[in-house]
Design an enzyme around this catalytic site. Structure first.
Site, PDB file in Angstrom:
ATOM      1  N   ARG A 292      17.226  -7.225   1.110  1.00 25.86           N
ATOM      2  CA  ARG A 292      18.193  -6.889   0.064  1.00 25.86           C
ATOM      3  C   ARG A 292      18.218  -7.943  -1.041  1.00 25.86           C
ATOM      4  NH1 ARG A 292      23.106  -4.652   3.939  1.00 25.86           N
ATOM      5  NH2 ARG A 292      22.351  -2.509   4.104  1.00 25.86           N
TER       6      ARG A 292
ATOM      7  N   LYS B 220      24.211  11.223  18.129  1.00 28.82           N
ATOM      8  CA  LYS B 220      25.296  12.194  18.164  1.00 28.82           C
ATOM      9  C   LYS B 220      25.223  13.224  17.038  1.00 28.82           C
ATOM     10  CE  LYS B 220      28.754   9.252  20.430  1.00 28.82           C
ATOM     11  NZ  LYS B 220      30.134   8.713  20.353  1.00 28.82           N
TER      12      LYS B 220
ATOM     13  N   GLY C 160      19.180   2.486   9.005  1.00 25.24           N
ATOM     14  CA  GLY C 160      18.690   1.255   9.625  1.00 25.24           C
ATOM     15  C   GLY C 160      17.613   1.458  10.664  1.00 25.24           C
TER      16      GLY C 160
ATOM     17  N   GLY D 235      25.026   4.167   4.790  1.00 26.33           N
ATOM     18  CA  GLY D 235      26.082   5.158   4.619  1.00 26.33           C
ATOM     19  C   GLY D 235      25.935   5.952   3.342  1.00 26.33           C
TER      20      GLY D 235
END
Length: 397
Positions: free
Chosen positions: A41, A198, A351, A374
């Site tokens: 980053r 999930k 990630g 996100g």
């Protein structure tokens, strides 16, 4: 999306001598001693900073780091290690300034790093007074932190409301372009891979993509739930039986459009979840009651690879198995190499996805690797990110 681009302002000579405030994403991992363990980053922020310096601007850069308590500064929350790494990459001093909200002194041609912006009271709730103080520090606000684009905070949204000029930095602009190319104007067939443990965390993404894509590949625990929905037994594998109706709805939505959610025909199982657990390849119809499904089988992987090689656009979020364990990595490895070898435009984010890309050394063969976790997921859901919304509004004002 239409937004003012910082690169255009620089090319037009509108940045020389101006105070430029860059919101970067410098939230990098550190070890217990405070040493940076991975600096992607930071390196990704360099082009924007250099662009501003080369244009003769007085440059201020800030970022969040970790999850500090607002109003309370501790050494562990400091951007000091980041300032040192920035100085190395830029080949010049990068002073770190604390208590900067009420004023910053920096000359044209110089750069300063402003201490962790999440220490400022009101940052996370986008306090208007704080945002206006930040906006007063600069002539041009540059949002270059896609990883925070889904958050409406004072240093990402509020400042963009009140700054004289608000624009997209090169990293944010590249994300916007890649997302538009992949989802708004895709070359067909459009194939999406959505994997993870999930269904519940990615249900809205699956439902949104079911109305857009030509092929929806599910993997990991999500695939187990879809196998259950298709009437297959999954033993003691990770799944969410209470979401079978939702999985069936996604399958039906794809079917109505003449598309499909491929259900694995073979799987790799183990009796326990461990790196050294003996792996067994078996037909998807032969899963025993005490089996754990930890990867797709070689037949399924080969079929999916063929589909990916014929794709026009590929969106990839998540490995299809427990790729961290050598015995259960084949599915993810085959998928990764198929994406790399495909002529399709590919965009990957998340990630675990980035870890898989690094593991198999295919970084240069992916069309675009998203820096946001996100934010990338919210774009896949079809949401308009706050950063995109405010920059577009400011551009049309």
């Amino acid at each position: 999306m239409k937004a003012i681009r910082f690169s255009d302002l620089c090319a037009q000579g509108q940045v020389t001598g101006k105070r430029v405030f860059i919101r970067a994403d410098l939230n990098v991992p550190q070890d217990d001693a405070g040493n940076i363990t991975e600096d992607t980053r930071i390196r990704a922020s360099i082009p924007c900073i250099k662009m501003a310096l080369d244009a003769g601007a007085a440059v201020m850069v800030t970022s969040h780091l970790g999850r500090p308590t607002e109003g309370v500064f501790t050494p562990a929350d400091s951007l000091a290690p980041v300032a040192a790494r920035l100085a190395e990459l830029l080949g010049r001093p990068v002073p770190l300034l604390q208590n900067w909200v009420d004023g910053v002194s920096v000359k044209p041609g110089d750069v300063v790093l402003l201490e962790n912006c999440r220490i400022n009271k009101g940052e996370k709730k986008n306090n208007e007074e704080l945002a206006k103080k930040m906006a007063a520090l600069c002539d041009i606000f540059v949002h270059d932190a896609f990883g925070t684009a889904h958050r409406a905070e004072a240093s990402t949204y509020g400042i963009a409301q009140f700054a004289k000029v608000a624009c997209a930095g090169p990293l944010l602009a590249a994300e916007m372009d890649a997302i538009t190319l992949a989802l708004a104007n895709p070359k067909r067939p459009l194939v999406a891979i959505v994997a993870g443990s999930k269904v519940s965390t990615k249900l809205t993404i699956l439902k949104s993509l079911a109305g857009k894509v030509d092929q929806l590949i599910v993997g990991g625990g999500i695939a187990n739930t879809f196998m259950l929905a298709a009437g297959l037994k999954i033993g003691k594998s990770l799944a969410e039986p209470d979401l079978l109706a939702d999985a069936k709805a996604v399958i039906e939505a794809m079917r109505v459009r003449g598309a499909a959610v491929p259900i694995p025909t073979d799987v790799v199982t183990a009796k326990i979840f461990a790196a050294d657990a003996p792996a067994t390849v078996k037909a998807a119809t032969d899963v025993a009651d005490d089996d754990l499904i930890l990867d797709i089988g070689p037949q399924t992987a080969a079929l999916l690879a063929t589909q990916l090689e014929a794709a026009g656009t590929i969106v990839w979020n998540g490995p299809v198995g427990v790729f961290e364990f050598p015995a259960f990595e084949n599915g993810t490895r085959v998928i990764a190499h198929a994406i790399a070898e495909s002529s399709a435009f590919s965009i990957a984010g998340g990630g675990d996805t980035l870890a898989a890309i690094a593991k198999y050394g295919i970084e240069k063969q992916i069309g675009y690797i998203s820096t946001g976790g996100g934010a990338f997921l919210e774009v896949l859901e079809g949401k308009t990110l706050p950063a995109f919304e405010i920059l577009e509004r400011r551009a049309s004002a």
